[in-house]
Design an enzyme around this catalytic site. Structure first.
Site, PDB file in Angstrom:
ATOM      1  N   ARG A   1       0.553  -1.578   0.155  1.00 54.28           N
ATOM      2  CA  ARG A   1      -0.303  -0.055   0.113  1.00 54.28           C
ATOM      3  C   ARG A   1       0.803   1.215  -0.270  1.00 54.28           C
ATOM      4  NH1 ARG A   1      -3.953  -2.301   3.558  1.00 54.28           N
ATOM      5  NH2 ARG A   1      -2.852  -2.014   5.004  1.00 54.28           N
TER       6      ARG A   1
ATOM      7  N   ARG B   1       9.686   5.079  -3.753  1.00 53.20           N
ATOM      8  CA  ARG B   1       9.845   6.075  -4.936  1.00 53.20           C
ATOM      9  C   ARG B   1      11.832   6.659  -5.095  1.00 53.20           C
ATOM     10  NH1 ARG B   1       6.387   9.720  -2.896  1.00 53.20           N
ATOM     11  NH2 ARG B   1       4.351   8.936  -3.657  1.00 53.20           N
TER      12      ARG B   1
ATOM     13  N   ARG C   1      -8.110  -5.895  14.201  1.00 54.42           N
ATOM     14  CA  ARG C   1      -7.407  -5.118  15.010  1.00 54.42           C
ATOM     15  C   ARG C   1      -8.352  -3.657  16.056  1.00 54.42           C
ATOM     16  NH1 ARG C   1      -3.107  -7.049  17.771  1.00 54.42           N
ATOM     17  NH2 ARG C   1      -2.437  -5.611  17.896  1.00 54.42           N
TER      18      ARG C   1
ATOM     19  N   ARG D   1       2.535   5.346  17.093  1.00 55.78           N
ATOM     20  CA  ARG D   1       2.324   6.873  16.097  1.00 55.78           C
ATOM     21  C   ARG D   1       1.355   8.163  16.618  1.00 55.78           C
ATOM     22  NH1 ARG D   1      -1.400   6.707  10.880  1.00 55.78           N
ATOM     23  NH2 ARG D   1      -3.200   6.102  11.762  1.00 55.78           N
TER      24      ARG D   1
ATOM     25  N   GLU E   1      -1.812   6.605  19.728  1.00 58.67           N
ATOM     26  CA  GLU E   1      -2.200   5.506  19.145  1.00 58.67           C
ATOM     27  C   GLU E   1      -1.418   4.301  19.531  1.00 58.67           C
ATOM     28  OE1 GLU E   1      -2.931   5.431  15.258  1.00 58.67           O
ATOM     29  OE2 GLU E   1      -4.156   7.369  15.110  1.00 58.67           O
TER      30      GLU E   1
ATOM     31  N   TYR F   1     -10.715  -3.429   3.562  1.00 56.93           N
ATOM     32  CA  TYR F   1      -9.525  -2.165   4.554  1.00 56.93           C
ATOM     33  C   TYR F   1      -9.860  -1.510   3.773  1.00 56.93           C
ATOM     34  CZ  TYR F   1      -5.161  -0.450   6.689  1.00 56.93           C
ATOM     35  OH  TYR F   1      -4.540  -0.251   7.234  1.00 56.93           O
TER      36      TYR F   1
ATOM     37  N   ASP G   1     -10.283   2.277   2.245  1.00 53.72           N
ATOM     38  CA  ASP G   1     -10.037   3.780   2.338  1.00 53.72           C
ATOM     39  C   ASP G   1     -11.576   4.302   1.497  1.00 53.72           C
ATOM     40  OD1 ASP G   1      -8.360   4.182   3.687  1.00 53.72           O
ATOM     41  OD2 ASP G   1      -6.759   4.419   1.421  1.00 53.72           O
TER      42      ASP G   1
HETATM   43  P1  FAD Z   1     -17.817   3.201  10.246  1.00 57.83           P
HETATM   44  O1  FAD Z   1     -17.322   4.206   9.824  1.00 57.83           O
HETATM   45  O2  FAD Z   1     -17.448   2.029  10.671  1.00 57.83           O
HETATM   46  O3  FAD Z   1     -19.856   3.184   9.865  1.00 57.83           O
HETATM   47  C1  FAD Z   1     -20.327   2.600  10.522  1.00 57.83           C
HETATM   48  C2  FAD Z   1     -21.341   2.763  11.530  1.00 57.83           C
HETATM   49  O4  FAD Z   1     -21.789   1.207  11.536  1.00 57.83           O
HETATM   50  C3  FAD Z   1     -20.639   3.177  12.632  1.00 57.83           C
HETATM   51  O5  FAD Z   1     -20.634   4.232  13.154  1.00 57.83           O
HETATM   52  C4  FAD Z   1     -21.347   2.148  14.132  1.00 57.83           C
HETATM   53  O6  FAD Z   1     -21.207   2.874  15.233  1.00 57.83           O
HETATM   54  C5  FAD Z   1     -22.438   1.950  13.255  1.00 57.83           C
HETATM   55  N1  FAD Z   1     -22.476   0.369  13.577  1.00 57.83           N
HETATM   56  C6  FAD Z   1     -22.595  -0.558  13.747  1.00 57.83           C
HETATM   57  N2  FAD Z   1     -23.495  -1.753  14.088  1.00 57.83           N
HETATM   58  C7  FAD Z   1     -24.559  -0.917  14.657  1.00 57.83           C
HETATM   59  C8  FAD Z   1     -25.404  -1.713  15.731  1.00 57.83           C
HETATM   60  N3  FAD Z   1     -25.350  -2.569  15.885  1.00 57.83           N
HETATM   61  N4  FAD Z   1     -26.734  -0.773  15.442  1.00 57.83           N
HETATM   62  C9  FAD Z   1     -26.945   0.577  14.899  1.00 57.83           C
HETATM   63  N5  FAD Z   1     -25.310   0.893  14.274  1.00 57.83           N
HETATM   64  C10 FAD Z   1     -23.959   0.261  14.394  1.00 57.83           C
HETATM   65  N6  FAD Z   1      -9.280   5.907   4.719  1.00 57.83           N
HETATM   66  C11 FAD Z   1      -8.957   7.122   4.355  1.00 57.83           C
HETATM   67  O7  FAD Z   1      -9.709   7.080   2.900  1.00 57.83           O
HETATM   68  N7  FAD Z   1      -8.203   7.759   4.953  1.00 57.83           N
HETATM   69  C12 FAD Z   1      -7.275   7.804   6.106  1.00 57.83           C
HETATM   70  O8  FAD Z   1      -6.467   8.134   6.370  1.00 57.83           O
HETATM   71  C13 FAD Z   1      -7.709   6.883   6.897  1.00 57.83           C
HETATM   72  N8  FAD Z   1      -7.368   6.983   8.217  1.00 57.83           N
HETATM   73  C14 FAD Z   1      -7.604   5.492   8.670  1.00 57.83           C
HETATM   74  C15 FAD Z   1      -7.677   5.593  10.150  1.00 57.83           C
HETATM   75  C16 FAD Z   1      -7.971   3.658  11.060  1.00 57.83           C
HETATM   76  C17 FAD Z   1      -7.432   4.332  12.506  1.00 57.83           C
HETATM   77  C18 FAD Z   1      -9.344   4.055  10.428  1.00 57.83           C
HETATM   78  C19 FAD Z   1      -9.636   2.584  11.481  1.00 57.83           C
HETATM   79  C20 FAD Z   1      -9.858   3.330   9.723  1.00 57.83           C
HETATM   80  C21 FAD Z   1      -9.173   4.565   8.553  1.00 57.83           C
HETATM   81  N9  FAD Z   1      -9.875   5.365   7.507  1.00 57.83           N
HETATM   82  C22 FAD Z   1      -8.844   5.880   6.571  1.00 57.83           C
HETATM   83  C23 FAD Z   1     -10.546   4.046   6.831  1.00 57.83           C
HETATM   84  C24 FAD Z   1     -12.216   5.145   7.164  1.00 57.83           C
HETATM   85  O9  FAD Z   1     -12.183   4.914   8.199  1.00 57.83           O
HETATM   86  C25 FAD Z   1     -13.326   4.301   6.537  1.00 57.83           C
HETATM   87  O10 FAD Z   1     -13.073   3.613   4.784  1.00 57.83           O
HETATM   88  C26 FAD Z   1     -14.617   4.775   6.582  1.00 57.83           C
HETATM   89  O11 FAD Z   1     -14.811   5.296   8.048  1.00 57.83           O
HETATM   90  C27 FAD Z   1     -16.130   3.106   6.772  1.00 57.83           C
HETATM   91  O12 FAD Z   1     -16.850   4.065   6.725  1.00 57.83           O
HETATM   92  P2  FAD Z   1     -17.628   3.201   6.760  1.00 57.83           P
HETATM   93  O13 FAD Z   1     -19.394   3.451   7.031  1.00 57.83           O
HETATM   94  O14 FAD Z   1     -17.888   2.096   6.061  1.00 57.83           O
HETATM   95  O15 FAD Z   1     -17.885   2.730   8.253  1.00 57.83           O
HETATM   96  N1  UDP Z   2       4.146   0.958   7.371  1.00 55.62           N
HETATM   97  C1  UDP Z   2       5.382   0.114   8.402  1.00 55.62           C
HETATM   98  N2  UDP Z   2       5.803   1.698   8.600  1.00 55.62           N
HETATM   99  C2  UDP Z   2       5.436   2.989   9.102  1.00 55.62           C
HETATM  100  C3  UDP Z   2       4.344   3.142   7.934  1.00 55.62           C
HETATM  101  C4  UDP Z   2       3.653   1.609   7.841  1.00 55.62           C
HETATM  102  O1  UDP Z   2       6.296  -0.274   8.258  1.00 55.62           O
HETATM  103  O2  UDP Z   2       6.541   3.363   9.712  1.00 55.62           O
HETATM  104  C5  UDP Z   2       3.614  -0.446   7.436  1.00 55.62           C
HETATM  105  C6  UDP Z   2       2.680  -1.171   8.319  1.00 55.62           C
HETATM  106  O3  UDP Z   2       2.823  -2.823   7.781  1.00 55.62           O
HETATM  107  C7  UDP Z   2       1.377  -1.082   7.947  1.00 55.62           C
HETATM  108  C8  UDP Z   2       1.419  -1.001   6.590  1.00 55.62           C
HETATM  109  O4  UDP Z   2       2.788  -0.006   5.818  1.00 55.62           O
HETATM  110  O5  UDP Z   2       0.165  -1.952   8.164  1.00 55.62           O
HETATM  111  C9  UDP Z   2       0.526   0.402   5.981  1.00 55.62           C
HETATM  112  O6  UDP Z   2       0.593   1.863   6.059  1.00 55.62           O
HETATM  113  P1  UDP Z   2      -0.488   2.573   6.070  1.00 55.62           P
HETATM  114  O7  UDP Z   2       0.285   3.834   6.712  1.00 55.62           O
HETATM  115  O8  UDP Z   2      -1.241   2.766   5.033  1.00 55.62           O
HETATM  116  O9  UDP Z   2      -0.651   2.151   7.451  1.00 55.62           O
HETATM  117  P2  UDP Z   2      -2.355   1.887   8.055  1.00 55.62           P
HETATM  118  O10 UDP Z   2      -2.748   2.571   9.274  1.00 55.62           O
HETATM  119  O11 UDP Z   2      -3.469   2.041   7.385  1.00 55.62           O
HETATM  120  O12 UDP Z   2      -2.807   0.286   8.319  1.00 55.62           O
END
Ligand code: FAD
Ligand code: UDP
Length: 368
Positions: free
Chosen positions: A171, A175, A248, A279, A299, A347, A349
Site C-alpha cells: 500500500r 519512490r 485489530r 504513532r 495510538e 480494508y 479507504d
Molecule cells: P464506519 O465508519 O465504521 O461506520 C459504521 C457505523 O455503523 C458506525 O458508526 C457504527 O457505530 C455503526 N454500527 C455498527 N453496528 C451497528 C449496529 N448494530 N446498530 C447500529 N449502528 C451500528 N480512510 C481513508 O480514506 N484515509 C485515511 O487516512 C483513513 N484512516 C483510517 C484510520 C483508522 C484508524 C481507521 C480505523 C480507518 C481509516 N480509514 C481511512 C478508513 C475509513 O475510516 C473508512 O473507510 C470509513 O470510515 C468506513 O465507513 P463505513 O460507513 O463503512 O464504516
Molecule cells: N508501515 C511501516 N512503517 C511505517 C508506516 C507503515 O512498516 O512507518 C507498514 C505497516 O505494516 C502498515 C503498512 O505499512 O500496516 C501500511 O501503512 P499505512 O499507513 O497504510 O497503515 P494503516 O494505518 O492504514 O494500516
C-alpha cells in the site's frame, strides 16, 4: 411499512446511501449505535481544532467521480500527508523515498540507493515474496526494514512480519525521487470544516436515531422498513454462528498540551518495537491550525475482542475464507444488503467506501 430503507450505521457508507436515496424520493431511517454520526471519520471540535476521534483520516483518491462527489458536500484544503518516522533519535521521511535513503545512507542519487538495496538482499534470493517480511526486504533492503518497518508493523498487527500478507506493505509508495507525499493519488485533502460536517450534509433531511443498536431491537426495527442497509459487523449480524472474524483495535490516548506546536507535523510514526504506541497525531496540523494550544493522540494497537471497537479487518487467508462463508449467507438475504468496511470485511479507504455506496445506489435505487 413506514420507510423504504432502514440504514444501520451513520458512517460514510450509510450516509452516502441516505443522500442518494433521499434524492430519488425514498424514505430512509438511520439507526446508529454510537452517540454521534459519521462513524470512524467522526471529528470533534475542541478549541477550534478538529480532533479525529477514531484515528487520523486523510482523504485521497484517484477517482475523479468520487472526488467531485465529496466536493459537493465539503470544501477540501491542500493538505498533503508526509509523515515522519522516528526510530530512536533518528528521524526519516515517509513514504520510502530518496529523502529516506539519503538520510539512512548519506547518499544522493537513485542509483546509489538502488545499489545499496540490491547488495543488502543479494544473498536472500527472493523471487516471489511469501510474506510481508520478504516483500519489505526485497523492496527496500535490510536497513529500512529493520529500522522503519519491522517494529512498527509488529506493533500495528500484533503478529510477526513473516505471518502477515505481503500486500499490506505494498500500500505504501516506494519512490526513487525526492517526494514525501504518502499517497500516489491524484486528489488529496482534509475537509476544512471537518468530516462530521460532511456527513451531516449527506444526512440532511434523513432522520437519525442515535444510541440505537439495531441488533438489540432487530424485530421492531425490521418492521419499520422494506429493506435494510446494514453497515455493522457481518459476523455479529449472524451472532458469530460460523466463527469470529479477527480485527485489530486501537486505543487513543488524547491529551491537550499548553503549547502551540508539539511535533511540527500531523503524523509521527514511532517505528521501534520498544515504544508502546505506533504513532502520535497532532490534529491541528491537518488544517494548518494556529491555535495557542495543541491536541495530540497516541495510538496503541491491540487485538480486538468482543466489546472493543473493530478498526482494521485482518485480511489473512483464515479470515477471508470465514468471511466468504458469511458472505454466502448474506447473499441469500432478501431484505438485507451488507455494505461498508465492517459489512464487507474489507480494508476500505473512504474513497472506496463512497464508490461502493454509489455503486449500490445505482443498482438498488434505479429499480422500478
Ligand atoms: P464506519 O465508519 O465504521 O461506520 C459504521 C457505523 O455503523 C458506525 O458508526 C457504527 O457505530 C455503526 N454500527 C455498527 N453496528 C451497528 C449496529 N448494530 N446498530 C447500529 N449502528 C451500528 N480512510 C481513508 O480514506 N484515509 C485515511 O487516512 C483513513 N484512516 C483510517 C484510520 C483508522 C484508524 C481507521 C480505523 C480507518 C481509516 N480509514 C481511512 C478508513 C475509513 O475510516 C473508512 O473507510 C470509513 O470510515 C468506513 O465507513 P463505513 O460507513 O463503512 O464504516
Ligand atoms: N508501515 C511501516 N512503517 C511505517 C508506516 C507503515 O512498516 O512507518 C507498514 C505497516 O505494516 C502498515 C503498512 O505499512 O500496516 C501500511 O501503512 P499505512 O499507513 O497504510 O497503515 P494503516 O494505518 O492504514 O494500516
Amino acid at each position: 411499512m413506514k420507510y423504504d430503507y432502514l440504514i444501520v450505521g451513520a458512517g460514510l457508507f450509510g450516509a452516502v446511501f441516505a443522500q442518494e436515496a433521499a434524492k430519488k424520493g425514498r424514505k430512509c431511517l438511520v439507526v446508529e449505535r454510537r452517540d454521534h454520526i459519521a462513524g470512524n471519520i467522526y471529528c470533534e471540535e475542541i478549541h477550534g481544532i478538529q480532533v479525529h476521534r477514531y484515528g487520523a483520516h486523510i482523504f485521497h483518491t484517484s477517482d475523479k467521480k468520487v472526488w467531485e462527489y465529496v466536493n459537493q458536500f465539503a470544501e477540501f484544503n491542500h493538505y498533503i500527508n508526509s509523515p515522519i518516522a522516528r526510530y530512536k533519535d533518528e528521524l526519516y521521511n515517509l513514504p520510502f523515498n530518496m529523502n529516506t535513503f539519503s538520510k539512512m545512507w548519506g547518499i544522493a542519487t537513485p542509483r546509489e540507493a538502488q545499489d545499496i538495496i540490491a547488495a543488502q538482499i543479494a544473498d536472500l534470493h527472493i523471487t516471489e515474496p511469501a510474506n510481508l517480511e520478504e516483500q519489505a526486504l526485497s523492496l527496500v533492503g535490510r536497513d529500512v526494514y529493520e529500522k522503519l518497518i519491522k517494529g512498527y508493523t509488529e506493533k500495528q498487527w500484533g503478529r510477526d512480519c513473516k505471518e502477515l500478507p505481503s500486500f499490506i506493505i505494498k500500500r505504501l509508495p516506494l519512490r526513487f525521487t525526492y517526494d514525501n507525499n504518502y499517497f500516489n493519488d491524484r486528489f488529496q485533502g482534509i475537509p476544512v470544516e471537518g468530516y462530521t460536517r460532511l456527513v451531516e450534509k449527506l444526512l440532511e433531511g434523513t432522520p437519525v436515531r442515535l444510541n440505537t443498536d439495531y441488533l438489540e431491537h432487530r424485530e421492531e426495527l425490521n418492521a419499520l422498513a422494506n429493506k435494510i442497509i446494514y453497515t455493522g459487523m457481518i459476523d455479529k449480524f449472524y451472532d458469530y454462528s460460523l466463527g469470529v472474524l479477527e480485527y485489530r483495535s486501537v486505543r487513543f490516548e488524547t491529551e491537550e498540551l499548553e503549547m502551540e506546536n508539539f511535533q511540527g507535523n500531523a503524523v509521527v510514526n514511532y517505528t521501534e518495537r520498544e515504544v508502546p504506541y505506533t504513532r502520535i497525531i497532532e490534529h491541528k496540523h491537518f488544517t494548518f491550525g494556529t491555535q495557542p494550544t495543541t491536541i495530540i493522540s497516541r495510538e496503541y494497537s491491540s487485538e480486538w475482542k468482543k466489546g472493543d471497537e473493530p478498526y482494521y479487518p485482518v485480511n489473512n487467508e483464515k479470515n477471508d475464507s470465514l468471511y466468504a462463508r458469511y458472505r454466502a449467507l448474506a447473499d441469500r438475504e432478501e431484505k438485507v444488503i451488507f455494505g461498508g468496511r465492517l459489512g464487507s470485511y474489507k480494508y476500505y479507504d473512504m474513497d472506496k467506501v463512497i464508490a461502493a455506496a454509489l455503486a449500490l445506489c445505482e443498482k438498488e435505487l434505479n429499480k422500478g
